[in-house]
Write a protein that holds these residues in place. Structure first.
Motif, PDB file in Angstrom:
ATOM      1  N   VAL A 248       0.856  -1.196   0.000  1.00 53.85           N
ATOM      2  CA  VAL A 248       0.000   0.000   0.000  1.00 53.85           C
ATOM      3  C   VAL A 248       0.884   1.235   0.000  1.00 53.85           C
ATOM      4  O   VAL A 248       1.793   1.363   0.831  1.00 53.85           O
ATOM      5  CB  VAL A 248      -0.932   0.026   1.227  1.00 53.85           C
ATOM      6  N   ASP A 249       0.649   2.136  -0.935  1.00 48.48           N
ATOM      7  CA  ASP A 249       1.358   3.415  -1.000  1.00 48.48           C
ATOM      8  C   ASP A 249       0.304   4.517  -0.923  1.00 48.48           C
ATOM      9  O   ASP A 249      -0.368   4.808  -1.914  1.00 48.48           O
ATOM     10  CB  ASP A 249       2.154   3.523  -2.291  1.00 48.48           C
ATOM     11  N   PRO A 250       0.129   5.135   0.255  1.00 52.67           N
ATOM     12  CA  PRO A 250      -0.932   6.132   0.390  1.00 52.67           C
ATOM     13  C   PRO A 250      -0.753   7.339  -0.512  1.00 52.67           C
ATOM     14  O   PRO A 250      -1.726   8.011  -0.859  1.00 52.67           O
ATOM     15  CB  PRO A 250      -0.866   6.523   1.868  1.00 52.67           C
ATOM     16  N   SER A 251       0.481   7.610  -0.933  1.00 49.47           N
ATOM     17  CA  SER A 251       0.710   8.786  -1.772  1.00 49.47           C
ATOM     18  C   SER A 251       0.018   8.646  -3.128  1.00 49.47           C
ATOM     19  O   SER A 251      -0.430   9.646  -3.703  1.00 49.47           O
ATOM     20  CB  SER A 251       2.209   9.021  -1.971  1.00 49.47           C
ATOM     21  N   ARG A 289      -5.536  -7.955   0.185  1.00 54.37           N
ATOM     22  CA  ARG A 289      -5.607  -6.502  -0.002  1.00 54.37           C
ATOM     23  C   ARG A 289      -6.512  -5.823   1.022  1.00 54.37           C
ATOM     24  O   ARG A 289      -6.701  -4.602   0.980  1.00 54.37           O
ATOM     25  CB  ARG A 289      -6.104  -6.197  -1.418  1.00 54.37           C
ATOM     26  N   THR A 290      -7.072  -6.597   1.945  1.00 57.78           N
ATOM     27  CA  THR A 290      -8.019  -6.051   2.914  1.00 57.78           C
ATOM     28  C   THR A 290      -7.327  -5.113   3.893  1.00 57.78           C
ATOM     29  O   THR A 290      -6.276  -5.428   4.458  1.00 57.78           O
ATOM     30  CB  THR A 290      -8.702  -7.188   3.692  1.00 57.78           C
ATOM     31  N   SER A 312     -14.347   0.751   8.560  1.00 51.72           N
ATOM     32  CA  SER A 312     -14.964  -0.043   7.510  1.00 51.72           C
ATOM     33  C   SER A 312     -13.905  -0.794   6.719  1.00 51.72           C
ATOM     34  O   SER A 312     -12.836  -0.249   6.430  1.00 51.72           O
ATOM     35  CB  SER A 312     -15.768   0.845   6.552  1.00 51.72           C
ATOM     36  N   PRO A 313     -14.179  -2.036   6.335  1.00 53.31           N
ATOM     37  CA  PRO A 313     -13.221  -2.785   5.532  1.00 53.31           C
ATOM     38  C   PRO A 313     -13.136  -2.227   4.119  1.00 53.31           C
ATOM     39  O   PRO A 313     -14.119  -1.718   3.575  1.00 53.31           O
ATOM     40  CB  PRO A 313     -13.785  -4.206   5.533  1.00 53.31           C
ATOM     41  N   ALA A 314     -11.954  -2.341   3.549  1.00 44.49           N
ATOM     42  CA  ALA A 314     -11.709  -1.839   2.200  1.00 44.49           C
ATOM     43  C   ALA A 314     -10.717  -2.745   1.501  1.00 44.49           C
ATOM     44  O   ALA A 314      -9.985  -3.517   2.142  1.00 44.49           O
ATOM     45  CB  ALA A 314     -11.172  -0.405   2.254  1.00 44.49           C
ATOM     46  N   LEU A 315     -10.699  -2.668   0.184  1.00 44.40           N
ATOM     47  CA  LEU A 315      -9.692  -3.332  -0.639  1.00 44.40           C
ATOM     48  C   LEU A 315      -8.904  -2.255  -1.380  1.00 44.40           C
ATOM     49  O   LEU A 315      -9.495  -1.312  -1.905  1.00 44.40           O
ATOM     50  CB  LEU A 315     -10.346  -4.267  -1.652  1.00 44.40           C
ATOM     51  N   VAL A 316      -7.594  -2.402  -1.403  1.00 47.10           N
ATOM     52  CA  VAL A 316      -6.730  -1.423  -2.073  1.00 47.10           C
ATOM     53  C   VAL A 316      -5.855  -2.127  -3.090  1.00 47.10           C
ATOM     54  O   VAL A 316      -5.265  -3.176  -2.803  1.00 47.10           O
ATOM     55  CB  VAL A 316      -5.860  -0.672  -1.046  1.00 47.10           C
ATOM     56  N   GLU A 317      -5.769  -1.543  -4.276  1.00 47.50           N
ATOM     57  CA  GLU A 317      -4.906  -2.035  -5.338  1.00 47.50           C
ATOM     58  C   GLU A 317      -4.301  -0.822  -6.026  1.00 47.50           C
ATOM     59  O   GLU A 317      -4.984  -0.092  -6.751  1.00 47.50           O
ATOM     60  CB  GLU A 317      -5.699  -2.860  -6.348  1.00 47.50           C
ATOM     61  N   GLY A 318      -3.016  -0.555  -5.776  1.00 50.38           N
ATOM     62  CA  GLY A 318      -2.355   0.594  -6.385  1.00 50.38           C
ATOM     63  C   GLY A 318      -3.051   1.895  -6.027  1.00 50.38           C
ATOM     64  O   GLY A 318      -3.202   2.241  -4.863  1.00 50.38           O
TER      65      GLY A 318
END
Length: 408
Positions: A248-251, A289-290, A312-318
């Motif tokens: 995960v890259d928050p930027s 990715r959760t 809240s649950p989330a999925l992150v991809e790029g």
């Protein structure tokens, strides 16, 4: 003759009755000690009604910034974790997080001897208060130690039972080393942005769960090396929480909410009093990715509209994410809420559909809980039951495969 329903004994009896109706204190010995130990004497600053409220914690000590540091956990949580711990007469018990001393008193009754119980807390004010309360109530034999809970108390090890009433991100190596072979450890462990009270038993150098329950606790002090968090909006009103082993890259997520929104619905509905929380736990097993998204209360739903703004649950991809949402539906039997997903970013369509698939998979077996297996950090890949969640001192495997969990 009228019965006094406001006395400590009556309020304590009512508290236990309510805890029982919630499904906790199902072990007869746990019910017994909850009826026996005077909780109000450990929280003297609280009125009796508050002291014996079945689902409210009583905060007793705070950091200078106002964040709670110590409290008497809600009675139903206390009962739940003691059910999980399964203390037997004569067991040696270590408690991480002394709190008010109330839990140590309950543990004293369960093991049959206060001298079998050791409790540790990093804050001297907390241990002083706990010691005073334990002395006053007849449990002065409990060892109350001021120190770093992550280090345990090796001079009195090994322990047949270890319980943590503070939430760690990892299982400190000292706890592994101080747990007796075949012993049990119960802790509010954190992964993928959520926390669960996990009851592990030691089996041939591994910790294997037989109970996983929802909980929430103050974090173990200093145990923040593996959990990451960062804002993903310019004004900092929406944030993301993830683990160090996730890509995960928050930027690259900054500005994601300015991109077109995609919404997908699962067809799964829940009633207003029906929990959806097991979905998050399910996702931590099936999709690496959760993570967790949180939005402050003043964030417009047009920007971010999760089912529970702060958690809240989330999925992150790029540079894309999708998170759990809901919408109200009127039916012949009253209002229900359909679960769905909102996504933003280039991969939003894939992520929202994936999250809806997760909802449907969870819905078909809502009460099913995974087995959590903790391996030492140096365990090679070929000895793991599945792909792990990497932590500092352990490799955590979650599985719905009953054959894998029982074969360990």
């Amino acid at each position: 003759m009228e019965t006094d329903t406001t006395s400590p004994d009556a309020l304590r009896a009512s508290m236990v009755d309510k805890v029982r109706t919630m499904g906790h204190a199902w072990r007869s010995e746990v019910e017994r000690v909850l009826r026996q130990v005077p909780r109000h004497e450990f929280v003297p600053e609280a009125d009796l009604e508050t002291a014996y409220h079945s689902w409210k914690a009583v905060i007793t000590h705070r950091f200078e910034d106002g964040a709670s540091l110590s409290c008497a956990s809600a009675p139903y949580v206390v009962a739940m974790m003691l059910d999980q711990l399964d203390v037997q007469p004569g067991n040696r018990v270590l408690e991480i997080g002394a709190g008010t001393g109330y839990n140590a008193a309950l543990l004293s009754e369960l093991t049959g001897d206060a001298e079998n119980v050791t409790t540790i807390d990093i804050d001297a004010d907390v241990t002083t208060q706990a010691s005073r309360a334990l002395q006053t109530t007849g449990y002065g034999g409990v060892r109350v130690v001021t120190g770093d809970g992550a280090a345990g108390v090796p001079e009195h090890a090994p322990y047949d039972r270890i319980i943590a009433t503070v939430s760690p991100w990892d299982i400190p190596e000292a706890w592994w080393n101080q747990l007796a072979p075949g012993g049990r450890i119960v802790l509010p462990l954190r992964w993928r942005g959520q926390a669960r009270s996990v009851a592990f038993s030691e089996q041939e150098g591994r910790l294997i769960s037989d109970s996983v329950e929802l909980c929430g606790f103050v974090y173990l002090v200093g145990d923040d090396e593996g959990e990451r968090s960062a804002p993903i909006t310019e004004d900092g009103t929406v944030g993301l929480h993830w683990d160090r082993d996730q890509a995960v890259d928050p930027s690259v997520l900054k500005g994601v909410f300015d991109q077109p929104r995609i919404t997908a619905w699962s067809g799964v509905t829940i009633a207003g009093d029906e929990s959806h929380d097991g979905l998050w736990l399910h996702m931590t097993v099936t999709d690496s990715r959760t993570c967790r998204v949180n939005a402050q209360s003043d964030v417009s739903a047009d920007v971010c509209d999760p089912i529970a703004p702060l958690r809240s649950p989330a999925l992150v991809e790029g540079g894309s994410l999708a998170y759990l949402t809901s919408r109200r539906q009127e039916t012949e039997n009253g209002a229900r809420w359909e679960l769905g997903a909102i996504g933003n970013g280039p991969a939003a369509e894939e992520l929202t559909e994936r999250l809806c698939d997760e909802i449907r998979a969870w819905s078909s077996a809502r009460d099913k809980r995974p087995t959590v297996i903790a391996y030492p950090a140096d365990t090679p890949d070929n000895e793991l039951a599945a792909t792990p969640i990497e932590k500092a001192h352990s490799r955590l495997v979650l599985t719905f495969d009953d054959k894998l969990s029982t074969a360990m």
